[in-house]
Write a protein that holds these residues in place. Structure first.
Motif, PDB file in Angstrom:
ATOM      1  N   ASN A   1      34.315  50.920  40.689  1.00  0.00           N
ATOM      2  CA  ASN A   1      35.680  50.846  41.219  1.00  0.00           C
ATOM      3  C   ASN A   1      35.967  49.534  41.950  1.00  0.00           C
ATOM      4  O   ASN A   1      36.901  48.818  41.610  1.00  0.00           O
ATOM      5  CB  ASN A   1      35.950  52.037  42.135  1.00  0.00           C
ATOM      6  CG  ASN A   1      35.862  53.344  41.360  1.00  0.00           C
ATOM      7  OD1 ASN A   1      36.389  53.449  40.263  1.00  0.00           O
ATOM      8  ND2 ASN A   1      35.155  54.303  41.918  1.00  0.00           N
TER       9      ASN A   1
ATOM     10  N   SER B   1      35.223  46.245  39.795  1.00  0.00           N
ATOM     11  CA  SER B   1      35.958  46.228  38.503  1.00  0.00           C
ATOM     12  C   SER B   1      35.084  46.430  37.287  1.00  0.00           C
ATOM     13  O   SER B   1      35.449  46.000  36.193  1.00  0.00           O
ATOM     14  CB  SER B   1      36.739  44.928  38.300  1.00  0.00           C
ATOM     15  OG  SER B   1      37.130  44.348  39.474  1.00  0.00           O
TER      16      SER B   1
ATOM     17  N   ILE C   1      36.880  47.963  34.277  1.00  0.00           N
ATOM     18  CA  ILE C   1      37.644  47.066  33.392  1.00  0.00           C
ATOM     19  C   ILE C   1      36.706  46.245  32.528  1.00  0.00           C
ATOM     20  O   ILE C   1      36.935  46.079  31.328  1.00  0.00           O
ATOM     21  CB  ILE C   1      38.542  46.146  34.245  1.00  0.00           C
ATOM     22  CG1 ILE C   1      39.513  46.987  35.061  1.00  0.00           C
ATOM     23  CG2 ILE C   1      39.290  45.166  33.370  1.00  0.00           C
ATOM     24  CD1 ILE C   1      40.230  46.213  36.131  1.00  0.00           C
TER      25      ILE C   1
ATOM     26  N   GLN D   1      40.023  37.594  36.228  1.00  0.00           N
ATOM     27  CA  GLN D   1      39.096  38.675  36.555  1.00  0.00           C
ATOM     28  C   GLN D   1      39.265  39.901  35.668  1.00  0.00           C
ATOM     29  O   GLN D   1      38.290  40.493  35.232  1.00  0.00           O
ATOM     30  CB  GLN D   1      39.311  39.070  38.024  1.00  0.00           C
ATOM     31  CG  GLN D   1      38.718  40.404  38.410  1.00  0.00           C
ATOM     32  CD  GLN D   1      37.595  40.246  39.389  1.00  0.00           C
ATOM     33  OE1 GLN D   1      37.488  39.254  40.076  1.00  0.00           O
ATOM     34  NE2 GLN D   1      36.743  41.238  39.470  1.00  0.00           N
ATOM     35  N   ASP D   2      40.504  40.262  35.333  1.00  0.00           N
ATOM     36  CA  ASP D   2      40.683  41.497  34.565  1.00  0.00           C
ATOM     37  C   ASP D   2      40.448  41.297  33.077  1.00  0.00           C
ATOM     38  O   ASP D   2      40.667  42.202  32.290  1.00  0.00           O
ATOM     39  CB  ASP D   2      42.078  42.095  34.818  1.00  0.00           C
ATOM     40  CG  ASP D   2      43.188  41.181  34.353  1.00  0.00           C
ATOM     41  OD1 ASP D   2      42.896  39.985  34.123  1.00  0.00           O
ATOM     42  OD2 ASP D   2      44.336  41.641  34.213  1.00  0.00           O
TER      43      ASP D   2
END
Lengths: 305, 312
Positions: free
Chosen positions: A91, A94, A97, A249-250
């Motif tokens: 969480n 990340s 993702i 980052q994502d």
């Protein structure tokens, strides 16, 4: 050099299932000599195997241990267990993702590599054409080109294509560097399928494509599993392309996420271990599934070039 | 190769008789087109641009100097650069140690799990499993093992072996073997898998005949098994050598090329120059040199080992 190798070994390997032929169960009682050949003393197997198994498994156990034991514990048994580290990386760091991105890249690379390599491998196995030699040579030479050293020009290409920070750039790069070996492998598998099978289907009125789909493709199963799982595992594991082409980052993938954890100012070992377990689970599952196919796959196609 | 690529075509069907002349000639080109185009665009073009930039001054941070440089970059590599030779030397050391040890252990492992014994399937799966593990994950695992506060050495120290607070990754005397051990852990299965695959096609009758003739297991190994594995071993060592030379994942994440540049391979040096130093012209020249060295060594290796020769 490949040509010589192919011809020599073609004669030996009978079918696409490839040389896994055990001798038929013998009806006669085995003589003492034969037994002596077969029966290596058990300790000579189990002792070195045991030592090597320790070397292989302790590192895995170590990671698992760090991932499930509470922070600050120095216990060597993974009990009591805690999910705090997993919760944290999944969480806060990340990894949820990253996991999704890695999956997308892996599956897309698998599909793209397998399809393109099937087409190319079929052409190499079944046709003579003018640039065939040059194409083979290009495939072999590309093995010497280090992906790491192509990073900067590739970055410029993807910048011009406006694909930086798009997972597509990584899929393309992984596919391209996976292709040469995959084509060589698949053409080896296709050569092992006798052309007479296809010809029989043509006589029955099948088109070339239909004959390929109904006759050849089912026989290629072990080979396709080997090539496809290669592509998946490679792109799941590969690090540099994602590190270079995906800066948001994502968009990042699991190896990049792990590298961030390693590079953190004070390394959180529990979180790092949990991230490692998350990275390992899919490839271990794939590996357990394909392990048997891998040996037959290799003995049928790989070393033959 | 010609015999296996029989040029056969499907019989023309009545309505599609036009295809008879057109399709077979174009079809192979259509089939290799996707692969060919991808490789032209994303392998050939970058390679050519590396060669081109190796003759240029090209540095994003010093744009006023950009332009044709001739062989200046190459002269700098061989005469001025103080990092080139050490990194090349370390690369050579790394490749030779890795390939030799991986081959020796992989061969032994393949011979063991090729025997018939109880628990063979599960043993194979377990000893081969690190093959599927990435360089970054290998680094992760071995950082957990090597770290000085809760790593393996701490428990050894608890048991009275060694000292507390040993960090093998930051000591120039131990870092090479620490990295080597980590890379072996995931590299040995590659050889074991390839060799085991090739062992499947050794004829059992040969061993039986040799056994009847009184040849011991050692002689059988050297006169039957090893010659049979020859080509597979040559090919596997070459592929692995190139791979170990080029691969930077593990060292990049495990040691970062340190301590004190002790574990910087040539590709790692190139990556640092090009990516972090933004000196792309110079990095391209280094890449070109690395590529030529690799190609040269590979050709020499194939010649010396008489790959695909008839003396089998």
């Amino acid at each position: 050099m490949t040509a010589a190798l192919v011809e020599k070994k073609d004669a030996r390997t009978p079918g696409p299932s490839g040389g896994n032929d055990l001798p038929p169960p013998s009806s006669h009682r085995r003589t003492k000599r034969e037994r002596a050949f077969d029966d290596v003393p058990r300790w000579q197997i189990y002792l070195p195997l045991g030592i090597y198994l320790l070397f292989t498994l302790i590192p895995f156990y170590w990671m698992f241990l760090f991932a499930v034991r509470p922070a600050g514990s120095t216990s060597l048994v993974p009990w009591p267990m805690t999910g705090e580290h997993f919760n944290k990386v999944w969480n806060e760091r990340s990894f949820a993702i990253f996991f999704q991105n890695s999956m997308l890249v892996g599956v897309a690379t698998l599909i793209a590599t397998t399809l393109v390599a099937l087409a190319g491998g079929y052409a190499l196995a079944r046709f003579n054409f003018r640039i065939k030699g040059a194409f083979m040579l290009a495939l072999l030479c590309s093995q010497f080109i280090p992906g790491a050293l192509m990073l900067v020009p590739l970055f410029e290409i993807f910048k011009n294509l406006q694909m930086i920070n798009s997972l597509g750039s990584v899929v393309i790069a992984e596919t391209v560097f996976q292709l040469p070996l995959s084509i060589i492998l698949i053409s080896g598998f296709i050569k092992n399928v006798p052309i007479s099978l296809e010809e029989a289907a043509w006589v029955d009125g099948c088109s070339r494509f239909k004959a390929f789909r109904t006759v050849v493709l089912p026989l290629l199963r072990p080979g396709l599993i080997a090539v496809g799982s290669f592509a998946f595992v490679h792109s799941w594991n590969h690090f540099l392309f994602a590190l270079m082409f995906l800066s948001e980052q994502d968009k990042q993938t699991i190896p990049v996420g792990l590298n961030t954890l390693i590079g953190a100012d004070s390394v959180d070992l529990g979180a790092l271990a949990a991230g490692g377990v998350i990275a390992a689970v899919p490839v271990v599952i794939v590996f357990a599934f394909i392990q048997k196919w891998l040996i037959t796959g290799f003995s049928a196609g790989a070393v033959k070039g | 190769m010609a015999h296996s690529a029989a040029v056969a075509t499907p019989p023309p069907k009545g309505k599609a008789s036009k295809r008879r002349s057109a399709t077979p000639r174009r079809l192979p080109y259509l089939l290799i087109a996707p692969a060919g185009l991808l490789m032209l665009g994303f392998i050939a073009y970058p390679v050519i641009s590396v060669f081109y930039y190796s003759l240029q001054n090209y540095n994003v941070t010093k744009p006023w100097r950009n332009g044709f440089a001739g062989f200046d970059n190459f002269t700098r590599i061989f005469t001025e650069d103080e990092l080139f030779w050490p990194s090349l030397g370390f690369s050579a050391q790394w490749v030779i140690v890795q390939v030799t040890l991986q081959l020796a252990l992989g061969l032994a492992l393949a011979l063991i799990v090729n025997q018939t014994f109880i628990g063979r399937g599960i043993s194979r799966a377990m000893v081969f499993s690190p093959w599927a593990v990435s360089g970054v994950l290998t680094s992760t695992i071995w950082i957990l093992l090597y770290n000085s506060s809760t790593g393996f050495s701490r428990y050894l120290a608890d048991a009275g072996i060694g000292e507390y607070g040993t960090s093998v990754l930051s000591d120039t005397g131990t870092v090479f073997w620490a990295a080597t051990l980590a890379e072996l852990w995931r590299g040995v299965p590659f050889f074991a898998i390839l060799i085991l695959a090739d062992l499947q096609s050794v004829s059992k009758e040969l061993y039986e005949a040799a056994s009847v003739d009184g040849a011991g297991r050692m002689r059988q190994f050297f006169h039957i098994t090893l010659p049979h594995l020859r080509d597979a071993i040559i090919l596997a060592t070459l592929l692995r050598g190139v791979w170990e030379f080029n691969n930077v994942d593990l060292l990049y994440t495990l040691t970062g090329g340190g301590p004190a540049g002790e574990t910087t391979t040539l590709p790692l040096y190139v990556a640092n120059t090009g990516i972090e130093g933004h000196d792309f012209g110079y990095a391209s020249a280094l890449t070109t040199v690395a590529f030529v060295i690799l190609l040269f060594c590979s050709i020499v290796y194939l010649r010396l080992s008489k790959f695909g020769g008839d003396n089998k």
